[in-house]
Design an enzyme around this catalytic site. Structure first.
Site, PDB file in Angstrom:
ATOM      1  CB  SER A 290      -0.895   0.016   1.244  1.00  0.00           C
ATOM      2  OG  SER A 290      -1.575   1.258   1.350  1.00  0.00           O
TER       3      SER A 290
ATOM      4  CE1 TYR B  51      -3.963  -1.920   5.004  1.00  0.00           C
ATOM      5  CE2 TYR B  51      -3.207   0.306   4.499  1.00  0.00           C
ATOM      6  CZ  TYR B  51      -3.637  -0.941   4.076  1.00  0.00           C
ATOM      7  OH  TYR B  51      -3.745  -1.210   2.741  1.00  0.00           O
TER       8      TYR B  51
END
Length: 255
Positions: free
Chosen positions: A150, A163
């Site tokens: 990501s 995350y």
């Protein structure tokens, strides 16, 4: 039919029941690979498999919770037993739960670490020997391990601490095993998407969803097929080319 870049190859895609995983499975099948679709939701996997079959491709489904090591090993073994080999592994399964350290539960943190990190490690560990073998026996003389990271990995934001931890850690893991496996003909890559229109947003609570939607307001997000195109590009390069890291953002995403 003209020869396709991945004719004779076998790919395993985790998180293949929807979003980026489903789009990637379809893309690799179009490139000629037989694809093992792995996720927990068997009914959703069946829909993706029907799409692939309807387009002339070949796939199998393996319903498995890969956060459990034995289930991850089973998914890899099922791929080998039913498709004969493993040339491409796409570690896509993951979850994004946002919230501040003050308001997030430990259970949510554990859930992200379990799927984004532990599950990826389980599948990778089971797959590596077979990827090495595939590289040594394939006419292409190469195999691929692609990890979906990501853009939030190297660029952490408030509310995304764990995350981002899971995705930045992925980059270090991938770089280390890239160096380990390069001499064996196994390419290791990380694809880092920016804002993507997937159901990951649906896992957030209402307040966090609102904040996340405000963050991407005015941005036309990527579609899952856009990320699948990046993965397809990486694994169809000739052996001499290794695309080790690729960040793909919407054209109007500035952060």
């Amino acid at each position: 039919m003209a020869e396709q870049p991945l004719d004779g190859a076998v790919a395993l895609v985790t998180g293949a029941s929807s979003g980026i995983g489903a789009a990637t499975a379809r893309r690799l099948a179009r490139e000629g690979a037989a694809v093992a679709l792995v996720a927990r939701r068997g009914d959703r996997l069946d829909r993706v498999a029907r799409d692939i079959t309807g387009s002339g491709g070949h796939s199998i489904t393996v319903a498995a919770d890969i956060t459990e090591p034995e289930r991850a090993e089973h998914a890899v073994q099922q791929t080998l037993d039913r498709l004969g080999r493993l040339d491409v592994l796409v570690n896509n399964a993951g979850i994004r739960l946002l919230g501040s350290a003050l308001h997030t539960t430990v259970a949510e943190w554990d859930r992200m670490v379990s799927l984004n990190v532990a599950a990826l490690l389980h599948v990778t560990h089971a797959a590596v020997p077979h990827l090495i073998y595939a590289a040594s026996t394939s006419p292409r003389e190469v195999a691929d391990l692609v990890n979906v990271g990501s853009a939030a990995g190297p660029a952490a934001w408030p509310g995304s601490s764990v995350y981002s931890l899971t995705k930045s850690g992925l980059n270090a893991f991938a770089e280390s095993i890239r160096r380990e496996l390069a001499a064996d003909g196994v390419r290791v890559s990380v694809v880092e998407p920016g804002a993507v229109d997937t159901e990951l947003m649906d896992h957030l609570n209402e307040i966090t969803q609102d904040a996340a939607r405000r963050q991407v307001a005015g941005i036309e997000p990527l579609r899952p097929d856009d990320v699948a195109d990046a993965i397809g590009y990486i694994v169809t390069r000739e052996r001499r080319i290794a695309v080790n890291q690729m960040t793909v953002r919407p054209g109007d995403q500035s952060w």
